[in-house]
Design a protein around this motif. Structure first.
Motif, PDB file in Angstrom:
ATOM      1  N   ALA A 230       0.827  -1.206   0.000  1.00  0.00           N
ATOM      2  CA  ALA A 230       0.000   0.000   0.000  1.00  0.00           C
ATOM      3  C   ALA A 230       0.862   1.258   0.000  1.00  0.00           C
ATOM      4  O   ALA A 230       1.978   1.265   0.509  1.00  0.00           O
ATOM      5  CB  ALA A 230      -0.916   0.014   1.223  1.00  0.00           C
ATOM      6  N   VAL A 231       0.298   2.320  -0.556  1.00  0.00           N
ATOM      7  CA  VAL A 231       0.913   3.644  -0.505  1.00  0.00           C
ATOM      8  C   VAL A 231      -0.005   4.539   0.324  1.00  0.00           C
ATOM      9  O   VAL A 231      -1.176   4.717  -0.020  1.00  0.00           O
ATOM     10  CB  VAL A 231       1.108   4.246  -1.904  1.00  0.00           C
ATOM     11  N   LEU A 232       0.520   5.066   1.423  1.00  0.00           N
ATOM     12  CA  LEU A 232      -0.268   5.923   2.305  1.00  0.00           C
ATOM     13  C   LEU A 232       0.024   7.386   1.997  1.00  0.00           C
ATOM     14  O   LEU A 232       1.124   7.870   2.242  1.00  0.00           O
ATOM     15  CB  LEU A 232       0.085   5.637   3.768  1.00  0.00           C
ATOM     16  N   PRO A 233      -0.950   8.122   1.438  1.00  0.00           N
ATOM     17  CA  PRO A 233      -0.739   9.560   1.254  1.00  0.00           C
ATOM     18  C   PRO A 233      -0.799  10.266   2.612  1.00  0.00           C
ATOM     19  O   PRO A 233      -1.770  10.100   3.359  1.00  0.00           O
ATOM     20  CB  PRO A 233      -1.898   9.994   0.367  1.00  0.00           C
ATOM     21  N   LEU A 234       0.210  11.036   2.921  1.00  0.00           N
ATOM     22  CA  LEU A 234       0.211  11.850   4.132  1.00  0.00           C
ATOM     23  C   LEU A 234       0.166  13.302   3.658  1.00  0.00           C
ATOM     24  O   LEU A 234       1.185  13.985   3.605  1.00  0.00           O
ATOM     25  CB  LEU A 234       1.453  11.571   4.971  1.00  0.00           C
ATOM     26  N   ASP A 235      -1.037  13.736   3.295  1.00  0.00           N
ATOM     27  CA  ASP A 235      -1.146  14.937   2.461  1.00  0.00           C
ATOM     28  C   ASP A 235      -2.131  15.968   2.949  1.00  0.00           C
ATOM     29  O   ASP A 235      -2.445  16.911   2.231  1.00  0.00           O
ATOM     30  CB  ASP A 235      -1.514  14.514   1.037  1.00  0.00           C
ATOM     31  N   GLY A 236      -2.636  15.804   4.171  1.00  0.00           N
ATOM     32  CA  GLY A 236      -3.606  16.770   4.675  1.00  0.00           C
ATOM     33  C   GLY A 236      -4.838  16.904   3.803  1.00  0.00           C
ATOM     34  O   GLY A 236      -5.506  17.931   3.804  1.00  0.00           O
TER      35      GLY A 236
END
Length: 241
Positions: A230-236
Motif C-alpha cells: 500500500a501507498v499511504l498519502p500523508l497529504d492533509g
C-alpha cells in the motif's frame, strides 16, 4: 506501537524526515542504525538518541551496499534518503537526472535488496517503508525527474510486497505532501508558489517531519500487520480535492 528489542536501519537519517523518524523510533525503544552522508549530523543524532551512525555516500550502488553491510541484519528498513534537482523537462540535464534517480530510486532498491537478503537468511519477517511523495501523483513544475523517481519507487513497492510477502516481509510506501525540511524549503520558499499549493490542503497546513515520522512508525508496527503493498498519502487531504 513500541519497538523494544527491535532494530531499524534508516537512510537519510541525518536531517528532515529521516532524523525525525530516528528520534521517534528510538524514543519508542528501537535500536536505530542511522545512515547519512554527514558525520556531524550522525554525531549529534547519536548524542541525542543513542543511534549507531554510519557515514556513507549512497549515490552509488557500491556505497549503498557497503553501508548496508555495515548496518547488518535488522528488523526494519526505512528508505528515506532523497534529493531533488529543480529542472523542467526542457531544462533537464544528464547530471541532474542521474543525481536524482541514483539516490531516490536505485539506492532505495539496493538497500531494500540487501535488507531483504539478510532478513531471509535470518528466517524472514520484518518490514520496509519507502518514503515517496505526492509529486508521484500530481504534476508539479520543475519536478519531472523527482516525480519519476518517486512514482517508480511506488511501483517497485508493490512488486517488492508481492515478492517478499512469502518471506513474511511487509513493504509499504508513504507519500507526504510538502514537508517542512531543508529540501522542501528550496522548492517552496516563494510565497507565490506555496500559497496556491497551501490553499489546496483541507488541513490548512503543510506537513512537519514529525507528522511523517509518526506515520512511518505506524506502518512498521504490529498495528499494520496486514498492510503491505500500500501507498499511504500523508497529504492533509490534498489528493482528495
Amino acid at each position: 506501537m513500541q519497538f523494544e528489542g527491535k532494530s531499524v536501519i534508516i537512510t537519510g537519517a541525518g536531517k528532515g524526515i529521516g532524523r525525525a523518524t530516528a528520534q521517534i523510533l528510538a524514543a519508542r525503544g528501537a535500536k536505530v542504525v542511522a545512515i547519512s552522508r554527514t558525520q556531524s549530523d550522525l554525531d549529534s543524532l547519536a548524542a541525542e538518541t543513542g543511534a549507531t551512525g554510519i557515514a556513507a555516500d549512497l549515490s552509488t550502488a557500491k556505497g549503498a551496499r557497503e553501508a548496508m553491510a555495515r548496518a547488518g541484519t535488522c528488523d526494519f528498513l526505512v528508505n528515506c534518503a532523497g534529493t531533488n534537482v529543480l529542472e523542467s523537462l526542457l531544462d533537464m540535464t544528464d547530471d541532474g537526472y542521474d543525481t536524482v534517480m541514483d539516490i531516490n530510486l536505485r539506492t532505495a532498491l539496493v538497500c531494500a535488496q540487501e535488507f531483504s537478503r539478510a532478513r531471509i537468511a535470518a528466517g524472514g519477517g520484518g518490514a520496509i517503508v519507502n518514503v515517496t511523495s505526492i509529486a508521484g501523483h500530481r504534476g508539479f513544475p520543475d519536478h519531472v525527474v523527482y516525480a519519476a523517481s518517486k512514482a517508480g519507487l511506488e511501483g517497485a513497492t508493490r512488486v517488492m510486497a508481492k515478492e517478499l510477502g512469502p518471506h513474511g516481509i511487509r513493504v509499504t510506501a508513504i507519500a507526504p505532501t510538502v514537508t517542512m525540511t531543508e529540501l522542501a524549503a528550496a522548492a517552496w520558499s516563494d510565497p507565490a508558489k506555496s500559497a496556491p499549493m497551501m490553499s489546496r490542503h483541507p488541513m490548512g497546513r503543510f506537513a512537519e517531519a514529525e507528522d511523517v515520522a509518526r506515520s512511518i512508525a505506524l506502518l512498521l508496527s504490529d498495528d499494520a500487520a496486514m498492510v503491505t503493498g500500500a501507498v499511504l498519502p500523508l497529504d492533509g487531504g490534498f489528493l482528495a480535492v
